[in-house]
Design a protein around this motif. Structure first.
Motif, PDB file in Angstrom:
ATOM      1  N   VAL A  21       1.038  -1.290  -0.047  1.00  7.17           N
ATOM      2  CA  VAL A  21       0.091   0.012   0.088  1.00  7.17           C
ATOM      3  C   VAL A  21       0.801   1.247  -0.239  1.00  7.17           C
ATOM      4  O   VAL A  21       1.973   1.196   0.377  1.00  7.17           O
ATOM      5  N   PHE A  22       0.281   2.482  -0.393  1.00 13.37           N
ATOM      6  CA  PHE A  22       1.075   3.464  -0.449  1.00 13.37           C
ATOM      7  C   PHE A  22       0.175   4.594  -0.438  1.00 13.37           C
ATOM      8  O   PHE A  22      -1.145   4.714  -0.989  1.00 13.37           O
ATOM      9  N   LYS A  23       0.568   5.964  -0.148  1.00 13.49           N
ATOM     10  CA  LYS A  23      -0.288   7.054  -0.272  1.00 13.49           C
ATOM     11  C   LYS A  23       0.681   8.274  -0.620  1.00 13.49           C
ATOM     12  O   LYS A  23       1.682   8.461   0.482  1.00 13.49           O
ATOM     13  N   VAL A  24       0.139   8.993  -1.543  1.00 10.78           N
ATOM     14  CA  VAL A  24       1.024  10.339  -1.799  1.00 10.78           C
ATOM     15  C   VAL A  24       0.259  11.554  -2.251  1.00 10.78           C
ATOM     16  O   VAL A  24      -0.776  11.170  -2.467  1.00 10.78           O
ATOM     17  N   ARG A  25       0.449  12.494  -1.238  1.00  6.35           N
ATOM     18  CA  ARG A  25      -0.285  13.634  -1.427  1.00  6.35           C
ATOM     19  C   ARG A  25       0.422  14.807  -2.096  1.00  6.35           C
ATOM     20  O   ARG A  25       1.626  15.266  -1.854  1.00  6.35           O
ATOM     21  N   LYS A  26      -0.320  15.613  -3.056  1.00 10.76           N
ATOM     22  CA  LYS A  26       0.265  16.754  -3.704  1.00 10.76           C
ATOM     23  C   LYS A  26      -0.662  17.837  -3.716  1.00 10.76           C
ATOM     24  O   LYS A  26      -1.689  17.463  -4.211  1.00 10.76           O
ATOM     25  N   THR A  27      -0.438  19.007  -3.563  1.00 12.69           N
ATOM     26  CA  THR A  27      -1.339  20.016  -3.485  1.00 12.69           C
ATOM     27  C   THR A  27      -1.267  20.562  -5.060  1.00 12.69           C
ATOM     28  O   THR A  27      -0.216  20.174  -6.019  1.00 12.69           O
ATOM     29  N   THR A  28      -2.363  21.453  -5.358  1.00 11.05           N
ATOM     30  CA  THR A  28      -2.224  22.215  -6.863  1.00 11.05           C
ATOM     31  C   THR A  28      -0.923  23.019  -6.985  1.00 11.05           C
ATOM     32  O   THR A  28      -0.287  23.027  -8.001  1.00 11.05           O
ATOM     33  N   ARG A  29      -0.542  23.470  -5.757  1.00 12.94           N
ATOM     34  CA  ARG A  29       0.831  24.260  -5.787  1.00 12.94           C
ATOM     35  C   ARG A  29       1.816  23.290  -6.128  1.00 12.94           C
ATOM     36  O   ARG A  29       3.052  23.723  -6.652  1.00 12.94           O
ATOM     37  N   GLU A  30       1.832  22.163  -5.862  1.00 15.84           N
ATOM     38  CA  GLU A  30       3.194  21.182  -5.858  1.00 15.84           C
ATOM     39  C   GLU A  30       2.875  19.961  -7.285  1.00 15.84           C
ATOM     40  O   GLU A  30       3.451  19.193  -7.129  1.00 15.84           O
ATOM     41  N   GLY A  31       2.047  20.644  -8.207  1.00 20.01           N
ATOM     42  CA  GLY A  31       2.029  19.816  -9.411  1.00 20.01           C
ATOM     43  C   GLY A  31       0.905  18.952  -9.404  1.00 20.01           C
ATOM     44  O   GLY A  31       0.896  17.984 -10.286  1.00 20.01           O
ATOM     45  N   ALA A  32       0.006  18.939  -8.710  1.00 15.64           N
ATOM     46  CA  ALA A  32      -1.054  17.944  -8.560  1.00 15.64           C
ATOM     47  C   ALA A  32      -1.902  17.994 -10.169  1.00 15.64           C
ATOM     48  O   ALA A  32      -2.420  16.978 -10.202  1.00 15.64           O
ATOM     49  N   VAL A  33      -2.070  18.956 -10.639  1.00 12.75           N
ATOM     50  CA  VAL A  33      -2.744  19.184 -12.041  1.00 12.75           C
ATOM     51  C   VAL A  33      -2.133  18.210 -12.981  1.00 12.75           C
ATOM     52  O   VAL A  33      -2.797  17.310 -13.566  1.00 12.75           O
ATOM     53  N   ASP A  34      -0.940  18.256 -13.188  1.00 14.13           N
ATOM     54  CA  ASP A  34      -0.180  17.379 -14.142  1.00 14.13           C
ATOM     55  C   ASP A  34      -0.313  15.808 -13.457  1.00 14.13           C
ATOM     56  O   ASP A  34      -0.813  14.808 -14.428  1.00 14.13           O
TER      57      ASP A  34
ATOM     58  N   LYS B 250       8.236   6.423  -4.169  1.00 18.13           N
ATOM     59  CA  LYS B 250       9.634   5.751  -3.420  1.00 18.13           C
ATOM     60  C   LYS B 250       9.503   4.643  -2.730  1.00 18.13           C
ATOM     61  O   LYS B 250       8.326   4.356  -2.293  1.00 18.13           O
ATOM     62  N   LYS B 251      10.448   3.821  -2.683  1.00 21.86           N
ATOM     63  CA  LYS B 251      10.452   2.602  -1.623  1.00 21.86           C
ATOM     64  C   LYS B 251       9.767   3.003  -0.301  1.00 21.86           C
ATOM     65  O   LYS B 251       9.311   2.163   0.331  1.00 21.86           O
ATOM     66  N   THR B 252      10.368   4.157   0.255  1.00 18.66           N
ATOM     67  CA  THR B 252       9.944   4.785   1.752  1.00 18.66           C
ATOM     68  C   THR B 252       8.332   5.031   1.649  1.00 18.66           C
ATOM     69  O   THR B 252       7.820   5.024   2.791  1.00 18.66           O
ATOM     70  N   ASP B 253       7.774   5.204   0.534  1.00 20.19           N
ATOM     71  CA  ASP B 253       6.308   5.548   0.415  1.00 20.19           C
ATOM     72  C   ASP B 253       5.488   4.283   0.700  1.00 20.19           C
ATOM     73  O   ASP B 253       4.287   4.229   0.705  1.00 20.19           O
ATOM     74  N   CYS B 254       6.245   3.075   0.452  1.00 17.88           N
ATOM     75  CA  CYS B 254       5.418   1.832   0.320  1.00 17.88           C
ATOM     76  C   CYS B 254       5.513   0.984   1.647  1.00 17.88           C
ATOM     77  O   CYS B 254       6.689   1.060   2.304  1.00 17.88           O
ATOM     78  N   THR B 255       4.485   0.386   1.794  1.00 18.96           N
ATOM     79  CA  THR B 255       4.578  -0.689   3.173  1.00 18.96           C
ATOM     80  C   THR B 255       3.943  -1.946   2.785  1.00 18.96           C
ATOM     81  O   THR B 255       2.957  -1.891   2.119  1.00 18.96           O
ATOM     82  N   GLU B 256       4.646  -3.069   2.936  1.00 16.42           N
ATOM     83  CA  GLU B 256       4.100  -4.365   2.604  1.00 16.42           C
ATOM     84  C   GLU B 256       3.433  -4.749   3.797  1.00 16.42           C
ATOM     85  O   GLU B 256       3.951  -4.647   4.960  1.00 16.42           O
ATOM     86  N   MET B 257       2.488  -5.638   3.715  1.00 16.60           N
ATOM     87  CA  MET B 257       1.582  -6.238   4.898  1.00 16.60           C
ATOM     88  C   MET B 257       0.674  -7.139   4.313  1.00 16.60           C
ATOM     89  O   MET B 257       0.608  -7.379   3.118  1.00 16.60           O
ATOM     90  N   ARG B 258      -0.066  -7.995   5.292  1.00 18.98           N
ATOM     91  CA  ARG B 258      -0.929  -9.067   4.960  1.00 18.98           C
ATOM     92  C   ARG B 258      -2.240  -8.149   4.318  1.00 18.98           C
ATOM     93  O   ARG B 258      -2.613  -6.956   4.965  1.00 18.98           O
ATOM     94  N   TRP B 259      -2.759  -8.827   3.630  1.00 20.94           N
ATOM     95  CA  TRP B 259      -4.118  -8.291   2.869  1.00 20.94           C
ATOM     96  C   TRP B 259      -5.166  -7.825   3.955  1.00 20.94           C
ATOM     97  O   TRP B 259      -5.700  -6.834   3.989  1.00 20.94           O
TER      98      TRP B 259
END
Length: 527
Positions: free
Chosen positions: A254-267, A331-340
């Motif tokens: 699983v992963f979660k990445v957050r970006k605002t419109t000021r940080e390039g979210a539109v692209d 990135k690898k640090t954004d990802c977490t491996e876990m049981r379903w």
């Protein structure tokens, strides 16, 4: 025959004939229940709570997550029947007929318009809370689950037996199986395995006469087809489902990445539109659009959150993302491996490390006032259009959006296989969310108006003729039945079911010509 016997016979006959006017006396309802056949160990009236019972309010409220329908002015049932046996259900239905009462069937209570526990006519709630058994069969890779169980309970029982089996269903652990499955049921494995109903292989149901059908053969294929996505409350009381479990790897990522419109979210959003529905079906990436504070005082901007789950390890996920969606810079640090089973908790926003036993809690911890709406998108939204949408989200403030990608298995299943028609041709589904905690009619009108304003604004970017909607995001704004006519039902019916609506009407007319099972958005009969 003496006069006394004649009077007794007439009373017996009158008690067996449906009254022309609904009975609204709770005591009369209890007496009716006690006249019905009963299990010796469990009288029918023992499971019926009426307003004079000290526990009535607690029983009624235990599965009402939406505070819009938990107010002093909300219409209340004359009773909540917390059925624990099939006989209790049969008795309650017998009294519904005898006393001309409407039945509202509740499993989890997550109907966003409260149709499972409110009505404008005299009614009682048939609460399936006690029907919560889950029986996992590892040999067949199946499970039999009662309609009153939550999907959290289902997930937990599966994981107790196996670390490499799961089931494709929703993300909120307190959803009731009965309602969730009967409307379709989607979650983060739908691109791999389709909807919940695509993996239902059997069911049991009670009809309006109290007849019990324990499998798809006895109920008939048309009825079995209808209750897998057509809203089971239009066809009877579903007792439970037999489901086919699906393989899951020992570890998911699983992963979660957050970006605002000021940080390039539109692209990133533009790229998501072409990537999320076409990528490897083992990957599901939801896009959530919310409002956050900017860097300047009073400034607001949109935050795009990309939440993903890959049915496999992080190395394969990173390779896939670097090829198909390098702009996200996962990135690898954004990802977490876990049981379903742990990913279920992750998606439900529990902290990592929370024991999976928390899924056995069927009570919603935090209740809010809420409204939901839905849409389907069939062609990419242009950059100019996206810019306008993001600007509008800032204007309406409280409205959030979940964009859920389709493709994969969802594009392969014929739209007529189940009543749920939203298959090939959809890039993603939109869920509009607006939640608030302040009470008051003026506050409610304000927020409902904002939800409708955002919904109207989206018209050029979503499906049309019909503008499609998802039944489990119940929305009375798209049509509501007052007189239970076919013409009224078609207004919302084609939006929820498209071409499948007519077959649902045919099934309904065949098995429930009197339209016993009805609510504000039920399937009508053809007259």
């Amino acid at each position: 025959m003496d006069k006394l016997h004649v009077i007794s016979l007439l009373l017996l006959i009158s008690a067996s004939v449906t009254t022309s006017q609904p009975v609204t006396d709770p005591i009369a309802f209890l007496r009716c229940l006690d006249r019905q056949p009963a299990d010796t160990a469990s009288p029918n009236s023992a499971v019926a709570f009426i307003p004079t019972n000290s526990t009535f309010t607690a029983v009624l409220r235990r599965r009402i997550p939406n505070l819009r329908f938990d107010k002093p002015t909300t219409p209340k049932p004359i009773s909540v029947v917390a059925a624990a046996t099939w006989t209790h259900i049969q008795a309650a239905l017998g009294c519904a007929r005898e006393l001309s009462l409407q039945v509202r069937i509740r499993s989890g209570g997550h109907d966003f318009e409260g149709l499972s526990y409110i009505s404008t006519v005299p009614f009682f709630v048939l609460d399936m809370f006690s029907f919560k058994s889950v029986d996992v069969n590892l040999t067949e890779r199946t499970a039999s689950v009662d309609s009153g169980a939550t999907i959290g309970e289902l997930y937990y029982r599966i994981a107790q037996k196996s670390n490499v089996l799961g089931f494709p269903a929703g993300l909120s652990s307190t959803l009731g199986v009965g309602g969730h499955f009967s409307g379709g049921g989607y979650g983060n494995m739908m691109r791999k395995y389709g909807l919940s109903v695509d993996n239902v292989v059997g069911s049991g149901i009670v009809d309006s006469n109290g007849n019990i059908f324990t499998d798809r053969v006895s109920m008939g294929e048309d009825r079995f087809w209808a209750i897998r996505g057509g809203g089971a409350a239009s066809f009877g009381v579903v007792l439970g489902y037999k489901i086919q479990l699906v393989p899951v790897p020992a570890k998911v990522t699983v992963f979660k990445v957050r970006k605002t419109t000021r940080e390039g979210a539109v692209d990133l959003i533009m790229k998501w539109q072409s990537f999320a529905h076409s990528t490897d079906r083992n990957l599901f990436v939801r896009l959530t659009l919310t409002l956050v504070n900017g860097t300047k005082p009073g400034e607001k901007m949109v935050l795009a959150t990309f939440t993903g789950m890959y049915l496999g390890g992080s190395d394969k996920l990173l390779s896939l993302m670097n090829r198909g969606f390098p702009e996200l810079k996962l990135k690898k640090t954004d990802c977490t491996e876990m049981r379903w089973i742990d990913s279920v908790l992750y998606w439900a926003d529990y902290p990592i490390g929370t024991p999976s036993s928390v899924l056995l809690n069927a009570t919603v911890d935090k209740k809010l006032f809420m409204k939901r709406k839905s849409d389907y998108v069939k062609r990419p939204i242009s950059r100019a259009g996206l810019g306008l949408i993001l600007k509008k989200l800032v204007e309406v403030e409280k409205v959030e959006m979940n964009w859920n990608p389709y493709g994969g298995r969802m594009g392969e299943i014929p739209s007529s296989r189940t009543p749920f028609p939203h298959r090939a041709g959809n890039l993603f589904n939109i869920e509009y969310l607006i939640d608030w905690s302040e009470a008051g009619e003026n506050v409610e009108r304000k927020y409902l108006a904002l939800a409708n304003e955002m919904y109207r604004f989206m018209t050029p970017y979503v499906s049309s003729n019909p503008r499609e909607a998802y039944l489990n995001y119940r929305d009375l704004d798209i049509g509501s039945s007052i007189s239970s006519t076919y013409q009224e039902g078609k207004i919302y019916g084609v939006k929820y079911f498209k071409n499948n609506f007519e077959r649902l009407v045919d099934v309904k007319t065949t098995i429930d010509a009197e339209n016993f099972w009805k609510n504000e958005q039920s399937i009508p009969v053809r007259r």
